[in-house]
Motif scaffolding. Sequence first.
Motif, mmCIF file in Angstrom:
data_model
loop_
_atom_site.group_PDB
_atom_site.id
_atom_site.type_symbol
_atom_site.label_atom_id
_atom_site.label_comp_id
_atom_site.label_asym_id
_atom_site.label_seq_id
_atom_site.Cartn_x
_atom_site.Cartn_y
_atom_site.Cartn_z
ATOM 1 N N TYR A 54 0.834 -1.205 0.000
ATOM 2 C CA TYR A 54 0.000 0.000 0.000
ATOM 3 C C TYR A 54 0.869 1.256 0.000
ATOM 4 N N ASP A 55 1.981 1.206 0.748
ATOM 5 C CA ASP A 55 2.839 2.394 0.824
ATOM 6 C C ASP A 55 3.488 2.702 -0.528
ATOM 7 N N ALA A 56 3.966 1.681 -1.222
ATOM 8 C CA ALA A 56 4.698 1.928 -2.474
ATOM 9 C C ALA A 56 3.810 2.552 -3.551
ATOM 10 N N PRO A 57 2.554 2.113 -3.718
ATOM 11 C CA PRO A 57 1.716 2.809 -4.713
ATOM 12 C C PRO A 57 1.052 4.071 -4.157
ATOM 13 N N GLN A 58 1.500 4.551 -2.997
ATOM 14 C CA GLN A 58 1.001 5.804 -2.394
ATOM 15 C C GLN A 58 -0.465 5.706 -1.991
ATOM 16 N N CYS A 59 -0.833 4.566 -1.450
ATOM 17 C CA CYS A 59 -2.223 4.379 -1.031
ATOM 18 C C CYS A 59 -2.364 4.669 0.458
ATOM 19 N N PRO A 60 -3.250 5.602 0.842
ATOM 20 C CA PRO A 60 -3.398 5.898 2.271
ATOM 21 C C PRO A 60 -3.943 4.688 3.039
ATOM 22 N N SER A 61 -3.458 4.496 4.261
ATOM 23 C CA SER A 61 -3.929 3.403 5.124
ATOM 24 C C SER A 61 -4.266 3.975 6.498
ATOM 25 N N PRO A 62 -5.448 4.591 6.644
ATOM 26 C CA PRO A 62 -5.756 5.199 7.951
ATOM 27 C C PRO A 62 -5.627 4.165 9.082
ATOM 28 N N LEU A 63 -4.784 4.491 10.057
ATOM 29 C CA LEU A 63 -4.493 3.525 11.122
ATOM 30 C C LEU A 63 -5.695 3.262 12.025
ATOM 31 N N SER A 64 -6.703 4.119 11.907
ATOM 32 C CA SER A 64 -7.840 3.993 12.810
ATOM 33 C C SER A 64 -8.757 2.831 12.453
ATOM 34 N N TYR A 65 -8.751 2.402 11.194
ATOM 35 C CA TYR A 65 -9.637 1.273 10.852
ATOM 36 C C TYR A 65 -9.002 0.290 9.872
#
Lengths: 530, 530
Positions: free
Chosen positions: A178-189
């Motif tokens: 997810y990080d490499a294609p610049q995809c946000p990963s909200p840590l809250s859910y």
Amino acid sequence: MTFRLCYLLAASIFILLIPGLSEGGKLLVVPMDGSHWLSMKQLVLKLMDRGHEVVVLIPEVSWQMGKGQSYTVKTYPVDYTLEDLDNSFAEYLSVHLNSQPFPMNALALYNVSKRTFGVFLSQCNNIFRSTEIMQYLNQSDFDALLTDPIALCGATLANYLSLPFIFFMRGFPCSLHYDAPQCPSPLSYVPRLFTFNSDNMTFFQRVENALIALLELVYCNGFYEEGLKFSSQILQRDVSLLDLLNGASIWLLRYDFVFEYVRPVMPNMVFIGGINCAQGKPLPKEFEAIVNASGEHGIVVFSLGSMVSDIPMKKAREIADALGSVPQTVLWRYTGKVPSNLPQNVKLVKWLPQNDLLAHPKTRAFITHGGSHGVYEGICNAVPMVLMPLFGDQMDNAKRVESRGAGLTLNILEMTSEDMSNALKTVINDKKYKENIKRLSELHLDRPIHPLDLAVHWVEFVMRHKGAPHLRPAAHDLNWIQYHSLDVIAFLLAVVLLSLFISFKCCMFCCRRCCFKKGRTSKPAKSKSH
Amino acid sequence: MTFRLCYLLAASIFILLIPGLSEGGKLLVVPMDGSHWLSMKQLVLKLMDRGHEVVVLIPEVSWQMGKGQSYTVKTYPVDYTLEDLDNSFAEYLSVHLNSQPFPMNALALYNVSKRTFGVFLSQCNNIFRSTEIMQYLNQSDFDALLTDPIALCGATLANYLSLPFIFFMRGFPCSLHYDAPQCPSPLSYVPRLFTFNSDNMTFFQRVENALIALLELVYCNGFYEEGLKFSSQILQRDVSLLDLLNGASIWLLRYDFVFEYVRPVMPNMVFIGGINCAQGKPLPKEFEAIVNASGEHGIVVFSLGSMVSDIPMKKAREIADALGSVPQTVLWRYTGKVPSNLPQNVKLVKWLPQNDLLAHPKTRAFITHGGSHGVYEGICNAVPMVLMPLFGDQMDNAKRVESRGAGLTLNILEMTSEDMSNALKTVINDKKYKENIKRLSELHLDRPIHPLDLAVHWVEFVMRHKGAPHLRPAAHDLNWIQYHSLDVIAFLLAVVLLSLFISFKCCMFCCRRCCFKKGRTSKPAKSKSH
């Protein structure tokens, strides 16, 4: 059922017609050994069928690859034997099967994973050391490179050969996919892998999730340290993990949101969860006979995946005890020493046609290690599961199935014979599990195009257009501060504070002027008194 | 070309086979008038073809709806005439065509948009006031509701009738179509609508983007104030914009990333940009004759969309002058008074088969207002564009086409005859524009399934499964503080600060103890001296 049949018929005709369209490209495949290869092989075969020249680069020594070579294979010499490979995996597995207290277990896992990664890194080293292979690769005019990037080798090779590349995978550690294609990963859910949390977290689970995310910054850099050193050396520039991976044109991810937690995604991510689910074929005679003899109670399918067919005797005896407590016939894929307490209803087999057995209407439950291939076959065929995760993403997969009410998870290290017996009886007899897995199955199979055809489309897309630059987000051109707008926030804050400060100073100035005026007009007497 | 033909053939056979699968559901459609209806109508017709009972709820007075009623129509009485409707749009348009300085123009736009929205709100009011209609809706057992939600009416009705609902749209103001499904929109590279920025912003453009996002918090609440009051009254609870919209099962968005800037999306967003592009049909005889007579120079297609066919005479004369400067034959959709300077090469028509003309190999350029339907037809048929945006998202669309090097944008208020002439000559004669639009077209048309079939699939999916709850992110259950993990950050910060404080205190205590000891041992004499 009629719906599914008609759908498959229509889809098949659609796909049968497509081969006429393909002009035949040239694809280089850098696969990953073990179960990873199983579904990628299906894609490779399909691409071959569609008239492409597909060259699969495999080491001379491997577990799963190289067999049934209807595709073009290019092997490279390696400096280890099959025994070394087996020992490496045995060591990896034994750490998972040894119960150690925290943080010893985490540390042991980290070290053994790094050593196993070292084996795959040495494969990569062997490719670049082979003059013959490198000459062949440099001279072949490939349109694109398809790889399972977990060991970084395919990505390094694609960067080296300047080829557009496609990733085919289940996932990286540390959410790198997810990080490499610049995809946000909200840590809250969005739970991080290996936290075993669901998307519905308590406050302290969210704290844990945030801490794990922080820890991952250290973990993955350490884990991939040697790999990155190697890539930097090959590419003759300093590369970070994200540098190496963010050039992927398309991410073919074996995910489906029937099973995964819903989260943000990016347009160059293509979800092909269930790509390995084929339509159930008739069973081989010996299995057909066992299934037919199982009577009204039906059967239970038990397999710990393509990589694990043997377990310690103590555990095997406990499991045998548990299996004897159900009236179903259990087909157990097991190659170890036969436990002395093996009950009558348990049939040990060295191999089983897993998907075809799961597709059989007499199958009541599936005991699995929770590997993603098996779990998707369980979902496709609507069979409730008892999950005994061993390593990798299996615990997370198991928790996901459990959170959907479609199975029960057991800790293989701590479970007793009774625990297993209870779990098995529950998923078979409590109708809720069958209903839930049936609902998941219906949702999963109700899709506009089969995942295999979707994967084929996107591989061909990259081959036809030499990449997919129109799906690359502009976020790649921003640094961390810019991406999170920290510079903009600082600027706006500075403007607001400066405005407040100037306003305050102006007010002060005005007040002083007023006071001064007042002072001059109302208190002249005092002035004079000095 | 062969590729596209084969693909369409295969796709058609695939789709022809699918009707047999559908079991026939019952769908309520609450459309939006004007050009919005054009592509939704195609979806409605396709759903009808597939054996579903589709009921379209339309006002007795409307622009585009109600014509060619092969679908089932349910009309409701309204308290305005067609003249009122036309006047309302004329007023809306005139504000866009009047050049006023900032902030007067923004304020005038806000007010006229709010008044136009009021007309659509009154339609909604009329539905709920009609006892007959409400009785019919309550008694009909619909499986789902399909709506263009821009005027909120469909969403209110779906909530009122407790029906699963699907949105079909181009976009809301204030990025509500991303906020409501909980999709992150990083301000650093996702330009807000109406900023006319690209995804590659300078520092000050990013500051502007952030300020516009802040302003939108006020703007959209004000804009939708009356609508929300009405919805709250109908649903007998206080509803916010996000409450009303976030229940949508699927968002069918007329977007394609060939044209849109790449950004995060959510799994329940389905991208159907280009849904309106049909395969070019043979031209009607009168148009065929004009096109054939155009010789080697070919033709230019000129239309300001389905809603605008007349412009002020001064502007019309300027445009006529510009059109006379090119050797192409220009087909101009125009219903106003004929400009006296109309050149020989310009043919005025009241209607034109836009897509079929654009599909003709003799078409050299497309002069358009930049409405999304027209832009997608331009892309599908690979025709370079001159864009003269008038209102709504048209300026953003125009900027997107321009940023892809596939067209040039003109400000209709400020452009001179020469500007237009230059722009038209450039897109026709500079090969770069044709090459760029051809590339966009190839990328856009290379998809695994036609957008119309994709839309049909997801509408049927929602009808079959009574929604798509498995695609709803858990983020909906979090408040703003939780979603952004502000509570977790505060907690972790408090723990760190407390640890630091305790460590500091301990150190101080230890230091003091050490000093005290030293004091007691090394300076006894001094003590005694007192």
